[in-house]
Design a protein around this motif. Structure first.
Motif, PDB file in Angstrom:
ATOM      1  N   VAL A 259       0.816  -1.217   0.000  1.00  0.00           N
ATOM      2  CA  VAL A 259       0.000   0.000   0.000  1.00  0.00           C
ATOM      3  C   VAL A 259       0.851   1.270   0.000  1.00  0.00           C
ATOM      4  O   VAL A 259       0.315   2.368   0.045  1.00  0.00           O
ATOM      5  N   ARG A 260       2.169   1.117  -0.091  1.00  0.00           N
ATOM      6  CA  ARG A 260       3.039   2.300  -0.069  1.00  0.00           C
ATOM      7  C   ARG A 260       2.800   3.211  -1.264  1.00  0.00           C
ATOM      8  O   ARG A 260       3.096   4.394  -1.202  1.00  0.00           O
ATOM      9  N   THR A 261       2.260   2.665  -2.355  1.00  0.00           N
ATOM     10  CA  THR A 261       2.018   3.489  -3.539  1.00  0.00           C
ATOM     11  C   THR A 261       0.680   4.218  -3.478  1.00  0.00           C
ATOM     12  O   THR A 261       0.421   5.086  -4.303  1.00  0.00           O
ATOM     13  N   LEU A 262      -0.165   3.874  -2.525  1.00  0.00           N
ATOM     14  CA  LEU A 262      -1.476   4.523  -2.395  1.00  0.00           C
ATOM     15  C   LEU A 262      -1.370   5.752  -1.496  1.00  0.00           C
ATOM     16  O   LEU A 262      -0.559   5.778  -0.567  1.00  0.00           O
ATOM     17  N   VAL A 263      -2.203   6.743  -1.761  1.00  0.00           N
ATOM     18  CA  VAL A 263      -2.237   7.888  -0.844  1.00  0.00           C
ATOM     19  C   VAL A 263      -2.826   7.395   0.477  1.00  0.00           C
ATOM     20  O   VAL A 263      -3.670   6.491   0.495  1.00  0.00           O
ATOM     21  N   PRO A 264      -2.366   7.964   1.597  1.00  0.00           N
ATOM     22  CA  PRO A 264      -2.790   7.441   2.904  1.00  0.00           C
ATOM     23  C   PRO A 264      -4.293   7.272   3.080  1.00  0.00           C
ATOM     24  O   PRO A 264      -4.732   6.277   3.656  1.00  0.00           O
ATOM     25  N   MET A 265      -5.110   8.185   2.563  1.00  0.00           N
ATOM     26  CA  MET A 265      -6.556   8.056   2.777  1.00  0.00           C
ATOM     27  C   MET A 265      -7.155   6.862   2.040  1.00  0.00           C
ATOM     28  O   MET A 265      -8.244   6.424   2.373  1.00  0.00           O
ATOM     29  N   GLN A 266      -6.458   6.317   1.048  1.00  0.00           N
ATOM     30  CA  GLN A 266      -6.969   5.165   0.306  1.00  0.00           C
ATOM     31  C   GLN A 266      -6.527   3.835   0.914  1.00  0.00           C
ATOM     32  O   GLN A 266      -7.084   2.792   0.605  1.00  0.00           O
ATOM     33  N   ARG A 267      -5.520   3.869   1.758  1.00  0.00           N
ATOM     34  CA  ARG A 267      -4.915   2.625   2.252  1.00  0.00           C
ATOM     35  C   ARG A 267      -5.883   1.768   3.053  1.00  0.00           C
ATOM     36  O   ARG A 267      -6.065   0.594   2.776  1.00  0.00           O
ATOM     37  N   HIS A 268      -6.524   2.355   4.068  1.00  0.00           N
ATOM     38  CA  HIS A 268      -7.419   1.556   4.915  1.00  0.00           C
ATOM     39  C   HIS A 268      -8.588   1.008   4.105  1.00  0.00           C
ATOM     40  O   HIS A 268      -8.987  -0.140   4.301  1.00  0.00           O
ATOM     41  N   GLN A 269      -9.131   1.807   3.193  1.00  0.00           N
ATOM     42  CA  GLN A 269     -10.241   1.338   2.359  1.00  0.00           C
ATOM     43  C   GLN A 269      -9.820   0.109   1.567  1.00  0.00           C
ATOM     44  O   GLN A 269     -10.538  -0.887   1.523  1.00  0.00           O
TER      45      GLN A 269
END
Length: 85
Positions: free
Chosen positions: A14-24
Motif C-alpha cells: 500500500v506504499r504506492t497509495l495515498v494514505p486516505m486510500q490505504r485503509h479502504q
C-alpha cells in the motif's frame, strides 16, 4: 484474478497509495478473505492503528503477525481465522 495455492500468499503493497486510500483498500481485501485465507500487508510505517480498527470492527476474527518491523518497511500477515471466537 490470480489463484493461489496453500503455499502462496498474496502481498499487497500500500506504499504506492495515498494514505486516505490505504485503509479502504485493506478493508476490501479483509472482507474478501475466506476462513483460513490470508495476505501480507506491506507498508512504510507500523500499521498498528489498522490493527485496532480491524479488531474493533471484527473482534477475534483475524490473525495479525508481524513478519518485518521497519524501520523502512513493515510486513504484516493478516488472516481470517477458521472459526471466529
Amino acid at each position: 484474478m490470480a489463484h493461489t495455492t496453500d503455499t502462496e500468499i498474496n502481498e499487497i503493497d500500500v506504499r504506492t497509495l495515498v494514505p486516505m486510500q490505504r485503509h479502504q483498500k485493506i478493508f476490501e481485501l479483509v472482507d474478501q478473505l475466506v476462513p483460513g485465507g490470508k495476505f501480507v500487508l506491506i507498508n512504510d510505517h507500523d500499521p498498528k492503528p489498522l490493527y485496532y480498527q480491524l479488531e474493533a470492527e471484527h473482534p477475534q476474527q483475524f490473525s495479525w503477525t508481524y513478519l518485518e518491523r521497519g524501520p523502512v518497511v513493515w510486513r504484516v500477515e493478516i488472516g481470517r481465522l477458521l472459526k471466529a471466537a
